[in-house]
Enzyme design. Structure first.
Site, short mmCIF file in Angstrom:
data_model
loop_
_atom_site.label_atom_id
_atom_site.label_comp_id
_atom_site.label_asym_id
_atom_site.label_seq_id
_atom_site.Cartn_x
_atom_site.Cartn_y
_atom_site.Cartn_z
N ALA A 33 4.23 30.76 -4.79
CA ALA A 33 3.78 30.67 -6.19
C ALA A 33 4.99 30.40 -7.08
CB ALA A 33 3.09 31.96 -6.59
N ASN A 34 4.81 30.47 -8.38
CA ASN A 34 5.93 30.35 -9.32
C ASN A 34 5.66 31.24 -10.52
OD1 ASN A 34 4.63 28.67 -11.55
ND2 ASN A 34 4.28 27.35 -9.77
N ARG A 35 6.58 31.28 -11.46
CA ARG A 35 6.54 32.28 -12.55
C ARG A 35 5.67 31.89 -13.74
NH1 ARG A 35 10.32 35.90 -11.07
NH2 ARG A 35 12.11 35.09 -9.89
#
Ligand code: CTP
Ligand code: CA
Length: 221
Positions: A33-35
């Site tokens: 995932a990412n932020r």
């Protein structure tokens, strides 16, 4: 938002907005995932609806609530986001705010076990949703807007991205170390189009969304 609310300036227009991260499965229980929080994309969807547009928000997994008055499609992967955007066409406006994973993983059918040997992941490039839609000769939305999250050479990278992606505007922001943009409440952006770059002072993501929608309204009036 008050200035735009009920303005009806985009009545009869359809806008597609992508927002949030994507999740790319590794095995049945793990993902990459990412932020991205979805705050900026969701605020844009909300502001477009306030201006009278019919809005389809295609969102990756986020903890922020669905905006009101917006049709939301929830997806996980980049490939699912691509399919949902295609299904939502045609549109007058498309805003690609999502932090789409650049690669997906060749997944394991079963949960990967600790075996003493470190697992190796094979990555495959994801479809570039923005580039695909922006380069269409038939059924291209009138206004296609991309975002560019950069950690260095902001203007150069954004200008190159504008050309490569084939979009009308790039909204560039600095997400390098020390920046609180990704996941945060505020944003500081540079709008890049064929005429050059315009720096917008740091503001809340809702204020940035309102300003962006005001600019969109100018295109359609
Ligand atoms: N984007 C997209 N589909 C992808 C990757 C990116 O639609 N598979 C969109 C993003 O939503 C954003 C824009 O393209 O509007 C730019 O994304 P960015 O990650 O900055 O660009 P990339 O071309 O992926 O380049 P890089 O990550 O190498 O900087
Ligand atoms: Ca990328």
């Amino acid at each position: 938002a008050a200035r735009l609310a009920g303005s009806g300036a985009l009545a009869g227009r359809h806008a597609i907005v992508t927002s949030g991260p994507t999740h790319e499965a590794i095995d049945p229980v793990r993902y990459i995932a990412n932020r991205s929080s979805g705050r900026q994309g969701h605020a844009i969807a909300q502001a477009l609806a306030a201006a009278g547009a019919r809005v389809t928000l295609v969102t990756g997994p986020v903890s922020v609530a669905d905006p009101s008055g917006v049709s939301c499609v929830h997806v996980e992967s980049a490939r699912a986001m691509h399919a949902a955007v295609e299904a939502a066409l045609p549109a007058d406006i498309a805003v690609f705010c999502a932090a789409v994973a650049d690669w997906h993983v060749v997944t394991s059918e079963h949960k990967i076990k600790k075996s003493g040997i470190l697992p190796q992941f094979s990555l495959v490039e994801n479809p570039d949703i923005l580039s695909d839609i922006a380069h269409r000769t038939e059924g291209r939305p009138t206004l296609v807007i991309g975002f560019a999250a950069e950690t260095e050479h902001l203007l150069d990278n954004a200008t190159a991205k504008l050309a490569r992606k084939g979009c009308d505007w790039i909204i560039a922001n600095d997400v390098g170390a020390g920046s609180d943009v990704m996941g945060g409440e505020a944003n500081e952006v540079v709008l890049v189009d064929k005429n050059g770059a315009e720096h917008w002072a740091r503001a809340s993501k809702t204020a940035i969304a309102d300003r962006l929608v005001s600019r969109m309204i100018e295109v359609f009036s």
